[in-house]
Motif scaffolding. Structure first.
Motif, short mmCIF file in Angstrom:
data_model
loop_
_atom_site.label_atom_id
_atom_site.label_comp_id
_atom_site.label_asym_id
_atom_site.label_seq_id
_atom_site.Cartn_x
_atom_site.Cartn_y
_atom_site.Cartn_z
N ILE A 169 47.84 35.84 45.86
CA ILE A 169 46.66 36.08 45.03
C ILE A 169 45.46 36.24 45.95
N VAL A 170 44.72 37.32 45.79
CA VAL A 170 43.54 37.50 46.64
C VAL A 170 42.24 37.33 45.88
N GLY A 171 42.29 37.37 44.57
CA GLY A 171 41.07 37.15 43.80
C GLY A 171 41.24 37.59 42.37
N THR A 172 40.13 37.69 41.68
CA THR A 172 40.16 38.08 40.27
C THR A 172 39.05 39.08 40.00
N ARG A 173 39.11 39.65 38.83
CA ARG A 173 38.03 40.45 38.27
C ARG A 173 37.82 39.87 36.88
N LEU A 174 37.10 38.77 36.84
CA LEU A 174 36.93 38.03 35.60
C LEU A 174 35.46 38.15 35.21
N HIS A 175 35.21 38.79 34.08
CA HIS A 175 33.83 38.95 33.64
C HIS A 175 33.84 39.32 32.16
N PRO A 176 34.02 38.30 31.29
CA PRO A 176 34.13 38.58 29.85
C PRO A 176 32.95 39.39 29.30
N ALA A 177 31.77 39.22 29.88
CA ALA A 177 30.61 39.94 29.34
C ALA A 177 30.74 41.44 29.51
N LEU A 178 31.52 41.88 30.51
CA LEU A 178 31.67 43.31 30.80
C LEU A 178 33.05 43.84 30.41
N LEU A 179 33.88 42.98 29.86
CA LEU A 179 35.26 43.39 29.56
C LEU A 179 35.31 44.30 28.34
N GLY A 180 36.06 45.39 28.46
CA GLY A 180 36.46 46.16 27.31
C GLY A 180 35.50 47.25 26.89
N PRO A 181 35.66 47.79 25.68
CA PRO A 181 36.70 47.36 24.76
C PRO A 181 38.09 47.42 25.40
N VAL A 182 38.85 46.36 25.13
CA VAL A 182 40.19 46.23 25.71
C VAL A 182 41.07 47.36 25.17
N ASP A 183 41.58 48.19 26.07
CA ASP A 183 42.37 49.34 25.63
C ASP A 183 43.80 49.24 26.12
N VAL A 184 44.41 48.08 25.87
CA VAL A 184 45.86 48.00 26.03
C VAL A 184 46.44 48.20 24.63
N GLU A 185 47.67 48.67 24.59
CA GLU A 185 48.34 48.97 23.32
C GLU A 185 48.12 47.85 22.30
N PRO A 186 47.77 48.18 21.06
CA PRO A 186 47.60 47.13 20.05
C PRO A 186 48.79 46.17 19.97
N ASP A 187 50.01 46.67 20.18
CA ASP A 187 51.18 45.80 20.07
C ASP A 187 51.23 44.70 21.13
N VAL A 188 50.59 44.92 22.28
CA VAL A 188 50.63 43.90 23.34
C VAL A 188 49.27 43.26 23.56
N GLN A 189 48.29 43.67 22.75
CA GLN A 189 46.95 43.12 22.93
C GLN A 189 46.90 41.61 22.79
N MET A 190 47.63 41.09 21.81
CA MET A 190 47.55 39.65 21.58
C MET A 190 48.11 38.88 22.78
N ASP A 191 49.15 39.42 23.41
CA ASP A 191 49.67 38.78 24.63
C ASP A 191 48.62 38.81 25.74
N PHE A 192 47.94 39.95 25.85
CA PHE A 192 46.89 40.05 26.86
C PHE A 192 45.79 39.02 26.58
N TYR A 193 45.35 38.98 25.31
CA TYR A 193 44.24 38.08 24.99
C TYR A 193 44.60 36.61 25.23
N ARG A 194 45.83 36.23 24.85
CA ARG A 194 46.25 34.84 25.08
C ARG A 194 46.22 34.52 26.57
N ALA A 195 46.71 35.44 27.38
CA ALA A 195 46.75 35.22 28.83
C ALA A 195 45.33 35.13 29.39
N HIS A 196 44.48 36.02 28.94
CA HIS A 196 43.10 36.05 29.42
C HIS A 196 42.38 34.76 29.05
#
Lengths: 390, 390
Positions: B289-316
């Motif tokens: 692991i070298v780092g992250t790109r974590l910045h909820p204020a600038l995230l999105g709109p999240v454009d991962v497939e609706p079917d996997v969005q909930m998995d993404f959101y839970r992980a995030h």
């Protein structure tokens, strides 16, 4: 979960599911928007700062299984009220245009994606990407034309640039701030003793992406010719996307090695030590080639396993051979007063050797970050549209 | 293929194969060097420009099956002569130290790799990474100490910095040129009307990596406190590597989603439009692991497939919860005259809200590219060793 209310006959049809609403567009296709996604993208002034246009909403304060208390479609868009415990939110509104522009389905994302057109030497000419300097400096239309050439073909040519020292900075700053590097804010390309860079010799330069040893090589390069009356010293441009596409067509295994195997690039001098690992071909998440990191002069020592080194070398040489072929290269003479502007990730540049005793060849160059370049283009394209609605 | 000649009893043993030479080091381990690799890395002045220290040799002119005409090991290193058709080459010499330092075997590369030590809130203190400003400005040792803290823990603190406007630039330029961004060459963090950035409000800022919407977010951040006498406004630092490691331990599936699934980050204003896709967790080719790109204020709109969005959101949300936990956070008060220097890829920073009526809080900040920062550190560590031998 609230039943959707349809207030306008002409608006898209809404169908509520447990965790999302389906929007059936008038054209017949459907998009699914998760309630959580909608809640997160609320643009009311309690959830998104109206000036900074950054989200102020705390993700962790939203129940992941949130559902609307009301959901109404009218002619303008979708209105949602959230449960009372979401007290600070003023209620959400999403225009149909905004929702359509941000559909999350993969095919919608791919349809929004701009893909450049790759080219070979014969497809290209200086004239086809030339824009007059004064038009660029004085009109938004001229600037937009220059930037759009770089987006589409990777290269633009500004003509009629004053052959003055520092003029390259004036042109670059018409677009954005200058991206500095370990070679300075700008650099002078001419033959000199004790050259700290091969460009500062009269040697031929093979097709390359600049500063390939940097973790993030510079974005958009400007090369402005102040004088060129030497024998030799012709310029060459090559579309790296076309080269990588050709390799993928003819030898997919070689392509996969160069797109997946990281190797070291290094640049060392008494004053710096810049070493990074990266792949030679840069492919995005959708398999689209976005550019290369091709720079044999800075490559290595190659530190892939000895057992697979020969496969790497064969693949690398195949790509070098393609990039060196006359078929791929556009060769021309950069004249005094011309400035070539090109995407350093996509476009390889080269020059033939010249005889420094035969005259003078003097270029000045600088870079602009790709993000700020593309940002300028996007803002010009807004043409008065509200940035919050994009 | 020439039989190797061993001229010195103490030197490593050489064993020639068809395409490579094996070096048996005195400690017993072996390394394999391909002839092609050796030919490519010839440092004679015909193959590598002695000033620019860039390769001038044309790869495509080397036969891929090249073998030496002679190969001799002596006390200093390995000497190779190449066949006569390689006329321009003056013959190659590689010191044993150079060969050992550039062994291509994966385990050798991994052994050379510097890995930072991750930390949680309790492991860290301001005092452990503090270096006096005058020591940094006046001595190479002080500067090296500051840079090494950033390399190891991700953070250093310069103390006794004059509480003057622009002092942050003086400190940054002691290291390298300033990395500009769409917020300018440097920026002033204080509450103001019509803030174009949440940092310029008195709001709390959640742990984030700066400018996450840029393709290449800025490298090393400097935040210099000129005044801080408000109620609230405490600073927070979090090691994103430790957070991502914790997620990998507790929920490997969530980690894999954040390390592999690209999402959009966007920053829009009347003057800019900076939109890019990237993963939330940045993992290198070795799984580190070298780092992250974590910045909820600038995230999105999240454009991962609706079917996997909930998995993404839970992980995030899991990662956000870890980064927001008191266990991970180091909370402190940045006092006037202190400047925190940190790796923006690795370190999340945050602050608590403050009451702007209670006093003043004024920071000035800027960035330096990570490459140039690391380059400065590497050059300081050379301590007189010839750069060509590294």
């Amino acid at each position: 979960m609230a039943e959707p209310v349809q207030e306008s006959a002409g608006a898209p049809r809404l169908e509520a599911d447990d965790d999302s609403v389906r929007v059936v567009w008038p054209e017949g296709h459907e998009s699914r928007f998760l309630y959580y996604w909608l809640r997160e993208n609320c643009h009311c002034s309690a959830c998104t700062h109206p000036d900074a246009w950054e989200r102020t909403l705390d993700f962790l304060a939203i129940p992941i299984d949130i559902t609307p208390s009301s959901l109404t479609g009218d002619a303008a868009g979708l209105h949602i009220e959230w449960p009372a415990h979401e007290a600070s939110c003023e209620g959400s509104f999403y225009s149909w245009a905004w929702l359509e522009a941000h559909r999350a389905e993969r095919e919608a994302r791919l349809a929004r994606k701009r893909r450049p057109t790759s080219w070979q030497g014969d497809d290209f000419s200086k004239a086809s990407v030339a824009v007059d300097y004064s038009k660029v400096m004085e009109t938004d239309g001229g600037l937009l034309e220059l930037l759009a050439h770089v987006e589409n073909t990777g290269v633009a040519l500004a003509t009629g640039v004053p052959a003055d020292e520092g003029a390259v900075l004036t042109l670059a700053q018409r677009i954005a701030f200058v991206e500095e590097s370990h070679f300075g804010r700008y650099f002078q390309v001419e033959s000199k003793p004790h050259a700290e860079n091969l460009a500062y010799t009269p040697n031929a330069l093979r097709p390359h992406n600049d500063l390939a040893s940097r973790r993030y090589p510079p974005g958009i390069q400007f090369l402005h010719c102040l004088r060129n009356d030497v024998t030799g010293g012709d310029s060459v441009l090559v579309d790296a996307i076309a080269c990588a596409e050709a390799l993928r067509r003819t030898d997919d295994c070689a392509f996969e090695i160069l797109a997946n195997c990281q190797v070291t690039f290094a640049s060392r001098s008494p004053d710096w030590h810049i070493v990074n690992r990266a792949t030679i071909i840069d492919v995005d998440e959708d398999g689209d080639i976005v550019g290369t990191r091709l720079h044999p002069a800075l490559l290595g020592p190659v530190d892939v396993e000895p057992d697979v080194q020969m496969d790497f070398y064969r693949a690398h040489r195949e790509l070098l051979a393609i990039a060196s072929s006359t078929e791929m290269q556009y060769r021309f003479r950069l004249e005094a007063g011309e400035c070539q502007v090109f995407d350093n990730r996509r476009i390889l540049h080269a020059r033939s050797s010249y005889d420094p005793a035969s005259g003078h060849r003097m270029l000045q160059g600088c870079y602009v970050c790709r993000d700020d370049f593309m940002s300028r283009l996007a803002v010009l394209r807004r043409k008065g549209r509200e940035f919050r609605e994009i």
